[in-house]
Structures are given as C-alpha cells and as structure tokens.
Design a protein around this motif. Structure first.
Motif, mmCIF file in Angstrom:
data_model
loop_
_atom_site.group_PDB
_atom_site.id
_atom_site.type_symbol
_atom_site.label_atom_id
_atom_site.label_comp_id
_atom_site.label_asym_id
_atom_site.label_seq_id
_atom_site.Cartn_x
_atom_site.Cartn_y
_atom_site.Cartn_z
ATOM 1 N N PRO A 133 0.816 -1.211 0.000
ATOM 2 C CA PRO A 133 0.000 0.000 0.000
ATOM 3 C C PRO A 133 0.852 1.264 0.000
ATOM 4 C CG PRO A 133 -0.001 -1.028 2.171
ATOM 5 C CD PRO A 133 0.707 -1.978 1.257
ATOM 6 N N LEU A 134 0.487 2.179 -0.857
ATOM 7 C CA LEU A 134 1.112 3.497 -0.934
ATOM 8 C C LEU A 134 -0.026 4.512 -0.854
ATOM 9 C CD1 LEU A 134 3.527 5.373 -1.452
ATOM 10 C CD2 LEU A 134 3.248 4.949 -3.906
ATOM 11 N N LEU A 135 -0.129 5.190 0.274
ATOM 12 C CA LEU A 135 -1.270 6.067 0.553
ATOM 13 C C LEU A 135 -2.589 5.319 0.360
ATOM 14 C CD1 LEU A 135 -0.214 9.539 -0.919
ATOM 15 C CD2 LEU A 135 0.125 8.614 1.378
ATOM 16 N N GLY A 136 -2.610 4.070 0.818
ATOM 17 C CA GLY A 136 -3.843 3.305 0.827
ATOM 18 C C GLY A 136 -4.171 2.545 -0.440
ATOM 19 N N GLN A 137 -3.327 2.671 -1.466
ATOM 20 C CA GLN A 137 -3.566 1.972 -2.728
ATOM 21 C C GLN A 137 -2.297 1.251 -3.165
ATOM 22 O OE1 GLN A 137 -4.990 5.156 -5.277
ATOM 23 N NE2 GLN A 137 -7.107 4.622 -4.825
ATOM 24 N N PRO A 138 -2.427 0.151 -3.924
ATOM 25 C CA PRO A 138 -1.235 -0.595 -4.334
ATOM 26 C C PRO A 138 -0.265 0.268 -5.150
ATOM 27 C CG PRO A 138 -3.241 -1.833 -4.807
ATOM 28 C CD PRO A 138 -3.667 -0.464 -4.417
ATOM 29 N N VAL A 139 1.014 0.058 -4.908
ATOM 30 C CA VAL A 139 2.050 0.758 -5.682
ATOM 31 C C VAL A 139 1.763 0.640 -7.178
ATOM 32 C CG1 VAL A 139 4.483 0.634 -6.365
ATOM 33 C CG2 VAL A 139 3.865 0.553 -3.936
ATOM 34 N N LEU A 140 1.391 -0.538 -7.612
ATOM 35 C CA LEU A 140 1.174 -0.790 -9.039
ATOM 36 C C LEU A 140 0.037 0.042 -9.610
ATOM 37 C CD1 LEU A 140 2.122 -2.374 -11.483
ATOM 38 C CD2 LEU A 140 0.721 -4.296 -10.723
ATOM 39 N N LEU A 141 -0.965 0.319 -8.818
ATOM 40 C CA LEU A 141 -2.074 1.141 -9.293
ATOM 41 C C LEU A 141 -1.623 2.578 -9.525
ATOM 42 C CD1 LEU A 141 -4.979 1.652 -10.028
ATOM 43 C CD2 LEU A 141 -5.551 1.704 -7.578
ATOM 44 N N HIS A 142 -0.781 3.096 -8.644
ATOM 45 C CA HIS A 142 -0.218 4.434 -8.856
ATOM 46 C C HIS A 142 0.566 4.483 -10.166
ATOM 47 C CE1 HIS A 142 -1.066 6.297 -4.887
ATOM 48 N NE2 HIS A 142 -0.937 5.063 -4.409
ATOM 49 N N THR A 143 1.335 3.438 -10.424
ATOM 50 C CA THR A 143 2.129 3.379 -11.648
ATOM 51 C C THR A 143 1.227 3.330 -12.877
ATOM 52 O OG1 THR A 143 3.835 2.159 -10.439
ATOM 53 C CG2 THR A 143 3.957 2.109 -12.843
ATOM 54 N N LEU A 144 0.202 2.514 -12.816
ATOM 55 C CA LEU A 144 -0.736 2.373 -13.926
ATOM 56 C C LEU A 144 -1.363 3.717 -14.284
ATOM 57 C CD1 LEU A 144 -1.645 -0.211 -15.477
ATOM 58 C CD2 LEU A 144 -3.695 -0.206 -14.046
ATOM 59 N N ARG A 145 -1.706 4.483 -13.266
ATOM 60 C CA ARG A 145 -2.340 5.787 -13.499
ATOM 61 C C ARG A 145 -1.432 6.734 -14.277
ATOM 62 N NH1 ARG A 145 -4.313 5.858 -7.920
ATOM 63 N NH2 ARG A 145 -6.492 5.182 -7.907
ATOM 64 N N ARG A 146 -0.133 6.614 -14.052
ATOM 65 C CA ARG A 146 0.804 7.516 -14.751
ATOM 66 C C ARG A 146 0.688 7.360 -16.267
ATOM 67 N NH1 ARG A 146 3.426 11.289 -11.228
ATOM 68 N NH2 ARG A 146 2.734 10.520 -9.201
ATOM 69 N N PHE A 147 0.499 6.122 -16.723
ATOM 70 C CA PHE A 147 0.438 5.871 -18.166
ATOM 71 C C PHE A 147 -0.982 5.994 -18.711
ATOM 72 C CE2 PHE A 147 4.542 4.369 -17.095
ATOM 73 C CZ PHE A 147 5.305 4.545 -18.241
ATOM 74 N N ALA A 148 -1.954 6.070 -17.809
ATOM 75 C CA ALA A 148 -3.342 6.259 -18.238
ATOM 76 C C ALA A 148 -3.710 7.737 -18.332
ATOM 77 C CB ALA A 148 -4.279 5.552 -17.254
ATOM 78 N N GLU A 149 -2.764 8.617 -18.054
ATOM 79 C CA GLU A 149 -3.004 10.051 -18.167
ATOM 80 C C GLU A 149 -3.489 10.373 -19.584
ATOM 81 O OE1 GLU A 149 -3.460 13.892 -17.649
ATOM 82 O OE2 GLU A 149 -2.769 12.653 -15.967
ATOM 83 N N PRO A 150 -4.680 10.945 -19.748
ATOM 84 C CA PRO A 150 -5.238 11.167 -21.096
ATOM 85 C C PRO A 150 -4.325 11.948 -22.035
ATOM 86 C CG PRO A 150 -6.924 11.516 -19.434
ATOM 87 C CD PRO A 150 -5.627 11.325 -18.686
#
Length: 209
Positions: free
Chosen positions: A11-28
């Motif tokens: 958990p990184l601020l309550g969410q999986p590290v991998l989810l934070h990473t995924l969001r970086r590449f999902a930036e529109p």
C-alpha cells in the motif's frame, strides 16, 4: 523489501504501488493506446482482487510473465501481436512517481530516433573496482538508468528475437547492438521502490504533490 507480499502490491497512501504506476500511463494527455501489465502467473489472482477492491477502471491487458525480465518483456510484446507499428514503453511497475514530462519526453524522443531511455546524473561520486582496489570514475560521463525505456515497436521485436544473454540488464542493453540509444533527462523523484525507505519517501513525495 522484507514485506509479506510483493512490493508492487504494497500500500502506498492506501492503494497498491502498481495502481499508482498504472495511473501515470493512463493520463489522457499521453494518448497511450494500450497498456499491457506483465505479472508472475501466481500473482494474477491477487491483482484481479485488488482491481475489484479499488474499483480500477483503467483499461489494461494482463499477461503472465516469464522466468526473467527478458522473458517477461517478450511475453508483453507478444500481447501486441495485433499492433503493427508505434512506440512502446517498457516501465517498472514499482516506479509509481514517474513525472508526466519524463514519460512524454521519452516517448517523443523514441518516436523521433527509434530508441530512448530516461536517465539521471549520479549525485554521489562513483568508483570502479580493480584487482588493486578501486579507481575514480568521471561522474559527468555516467548516467543512472531509469524507466520508461521507449522503442519503435518493430525494433524492440527484432531485439527480442535474439537469444537471452546474462549481460542483458534492461531493455536498452537488449536493443543497443541494433540501434543507438538516446538519453532523456529523468527525474530523481522517479523512485524504484526497492527498500522500506523508498516507500516512506514515495509517500512523502505524493503527499507533497
């Protein structure tokens, strides 16, 4: 890391590290057309559970990886069999703080030159090892390699048709015999979560915005 679960799921601020990473590449604004997530086969169910738990709606394809980084990247490429051209980025799942500009600039340089990777200048002095002891290296001529590492798709496919060698440490080392590798200025905030201290620092950086 010494944790009771793989570091990409910590958990990184309550969410999986991998989810934070995924969001970086999902930036529109990046306009990434497709995301392929490569995980060990025994972690697929855990990721599926975490996606449900955190209501993950980012479109992505999940692929079972291989016995090494090289084999895993090759399996990720195989998932793009229906794609004939473009630029592909290979990124560490445990680099959840990669700035938008680093991702964008690395993609752009690879589009222009075929192959580009993010890297930073070492902050500390660096020494090489010798039989007699050690010797100083010119820090200004060295770079610490980060991800993303971006390549023209068919160039990366050609590189991964070559046999796997123990000297392959990252994707740039797989490609460099076929094509020059351009460098893009990385970012010291682009941490690779490896130790407990990295997780603490990542949380502080995210909290600071």
């Amino acid at each position: 890391m010494g944790a009771d679960q793989p570091k990409q799921f910590l958990p990184l601020l309550g969410q999986p590290v991998l989810l934070h990473t995924l969001r970086r590449f999902a930036e529109p604004a990046l306009q990434v057309e497709r995301i392929v997530l490569v995980l060990p086969a025994d972690q697929l169910a855990t990721w599926q559970r975490l996606c449900a738990e955190h209501a993950v709606e980012i479109p992505h394809t999940v692929v079972a990886g291989g016995a090494s980084r090289w084999a895993s990247v090759r399996k990720g490429l195989a998932a793009l069999i229906d794609t004939s051209e473009g630029v592909v980025a290979v990124h560490d799942g445990v680099r959840p703080l990669t700035p938008f500009t680093v991702i964008h600039n690395t993609y752009a340089k690879a589009e222009a030159h075929g192959a580009a990777i993010a890297a930073v200048v070492p902050k500390d002095s660096v020494r090489g090892l010798s039989k007699e002891g050690s010797y100083a290296l010119n820090r200004s001529r060295l770079r610490l390699v980060q991800t993303p590492q971006c390549f023209e798709l068919n160039l990366l496919r050609r590189a991964y048709q070559l046999p796997e060698l123990p000297t392959f440490t990252d994707d740039a080392s797989v490609v460099e015999d076929l094509h020059p590798i351009q460098l893009v200025e990385g970012d010291y905030r682009n941490l690779k979560i490896t130790t407990p201290e990295d997780l603490v620092l990542a949380e502080a950086l995210l909290n600071a915005g």
